[in-house]
Write a protein that holds these residues in place. Structure first.
Motif, short mmCIF file in Angstrom:
data_model
loop_
_atom_site.label_atom_id
_atom_site.label_comp_id
_atom_site.label_asym_id
_atom_site.label_seq_id
_atom_site.Cartn_x
_atom_site.Cartn_y
_atom_site.Cartn_z
N HIS A 81 0.78 -1.24 0.00
CA HIS A 81 0.00 0.00 0.00
C HIS A 81 0.81 1.29 0.00
CE1 HIS A 81 -3.62 -2.37 0.55
NE2 HIS A 81 -3.00 -3.03 1.50
N ALA A 82 2.04 1.27 0.42
CA ALA A 82 2.82 2.51 0.51
C ALA A 82 3.20 3.01 -0.88
CB ALA A 82 4.08 2.28 1.34
N THR A 83 3.24 4.31 -1.02
CA THR A 83 3.70 4.92 -2.27
C THR A 83 5.18 5.25 -2.12
OG1 THR A 83 3.28 7.19 -1.58
CG2 THR A 83 1.42 5.98 -2.59
N ASP A 86 5.73 8.00 0.27
CA ASP A 86 5.64 7.65 1.68
C ASP A 86 6.97 7.15 2.22
OD1 ASP A 86 2.83 8.08 1.69
OD2 ASP A 86 2.43 5.99 1.13
N TRP A 159 -0.38 7.35 8.27
CA TRP A 159 -0.21 7.38 6.80
C TRP A 159 -0.51 6.01 6.19
CZ3 TRP A 159 3.18 4.24 4.21
CH2 TRP A 159 4.16 3.58 4.99
N LEU A 160 -0.08 4.95 6.88
CA LEU A 160 -0.29 3.60 6.36
C LEU A 160 -1.75 3.19 6.46
CD1 LEU A 160 0.98 1.11 5.11
CD2 LEU A 160 1.62 0.35 7.40
N GLU A 162 -4.26 5.17 6.29
CA GLU A 162 -4.95 5.90 5.24
C GLU A 162 -4.78 5.22 3.88
OE1 GLU A 162 -3.38 9.84 5.67
OE2 GLU A 162 -4.61 10.25 7.44
N ARG A 163 -3.58 4.73 3.60
CA ARG A 163 -3.33 4.03 2.33
C ARG A 163 -4.16 2.73 2.25
NH1 ARG A 163 -1.79 8.20 0.85
NH2 ARG A 163 0.36 8.84 0.57
N VAL A 164 -4.19 1.99 3.36
CA VAL A 164 -4.95 0.74 3.38
C VAL A 164 -6.44 1.03 3.22
CG1 VAL A 164 -5.59 -1.27 4.78
CG2 VAL A 164 -3.22 -0.48 4.74
N ALA A 166 -7.83 3.53 1.76
CA ALA A 166 -8.10 3.99 0.39
C ALA A 166 -8.21 2.83 -0.58
CB ALA A 166 -6.99 4.95 -0.06
N SER A 167 -7.61 1.69 -0.23
CA SER A 167 -7.68 0.51 -1.10
C SER A 167 -8.99 -0.25 -0.90
CB SER A 167 -6.50 -0.43 -0.83
OG SER A 167 -6.68 -1.12 0.40
N ARG A 198 -9.20 8.66 11.22
CA ARG A 198 -9.18 9.09 9.82
C ARG A 198 -10.20 10.15 9.58
NH1 ARG A 198 -10.93 4.97 6.78
NH2 ARG A 198 -11.07 3.45 8.39
#
Length: 198
Positions: A81-83, A86, A159-160, A162-164, A166-167, A198
């Motif tokens: 999931h990380a960009t 990130d 941050w992580l 939020e990424r998860v 969003a998926s 969140r």
């Protein structure tokens, strides 16, 4: 499974999978996050009582296997999931490029992963066969696990989470457990707190 070895002279991440001898992957600059992560893992593995005494786990610490499960669970989420943005604070461009090449390719036929297992993540069940990808994932996970307490870990994990989210994937507890095994109670609490803000 890839493992990291520290070079005697220059501090190098080595790939011990693809060659019978360690092949340098990337240099570990003194004081950077990858070198600190390598030191923390080496120290944990060498602890005579096999207890990890990182601040998040409290004064009594946790058994090494529990800390490594937490690292694996968070590392798998990072891999999936990380960009790259990130991860710039935890790794040099060379390691991030290796991570992106690893993520762009499907798991190899020699992967230890059972192809009949239904998993929502491509790269989660075993450590990557690329040492640089493993190093980046572990380093990002340790940034969360080395927090002083549960609220600090929740902030570090936001941050992580939020990424998860969003998926479309549920984060805690089953979403994390499915990639790494049973979580320590403090990591469960930190994930729940990070996800709820969140």
């Amino acid at each position: 499974m890839a493992r990291l070895c520290r070079g005697a002279a220059a501090g190098l991440v080595h790939d011990a999978v693809t060659t019978p001898w360690p092949r340098p992957v990337t240099a570990l600059a003194p004081g950077e996050a990858l070198e600190e992560a390598q030191y923390l893992i080496n120290a944990a593995l060498a602890a005579p009582d096999r207890v990890v005494l990182w601040p998040l786990y409290g004064p009594g610490g946790v058994p090494l296997r529990a800390a490594l499960r937490d690292v694996k669970s968070l590392g798998a989420l990072v891999l999936n999931h990380a960009t790259p943005g990130d991860l710039h604070p935890v790794a040099p461009d060379e390691a991030l490029e290796r991570l992106e090449r690893y993520r762009a390719n499907p798991l190899s036929p020699r992967s230890q992963r059972d192809p009949h297992t239904r998993r929502s993540d491509v790269h989660s069940y075993y450590a990557p066969d690329d040492a640089a990808a493993t190093a980046v994932a572990i380093t990002a996970a340790l940034r969360i696990l080395r927090a002083a307490n549960v609220p600090a870990a929740a902030r570090a994990a936001r941050w992580l989470t939020e990424r998860v989210a969003a998926s479309g994937r549920a984060l805690c507890p089953a979403g994390v457990v499915s990639v790494g095994g049973t979580l320590s109670p403090v990591l469960e609490a930190a994930c729940a707190a990070a996800g709820s803000r969140r």
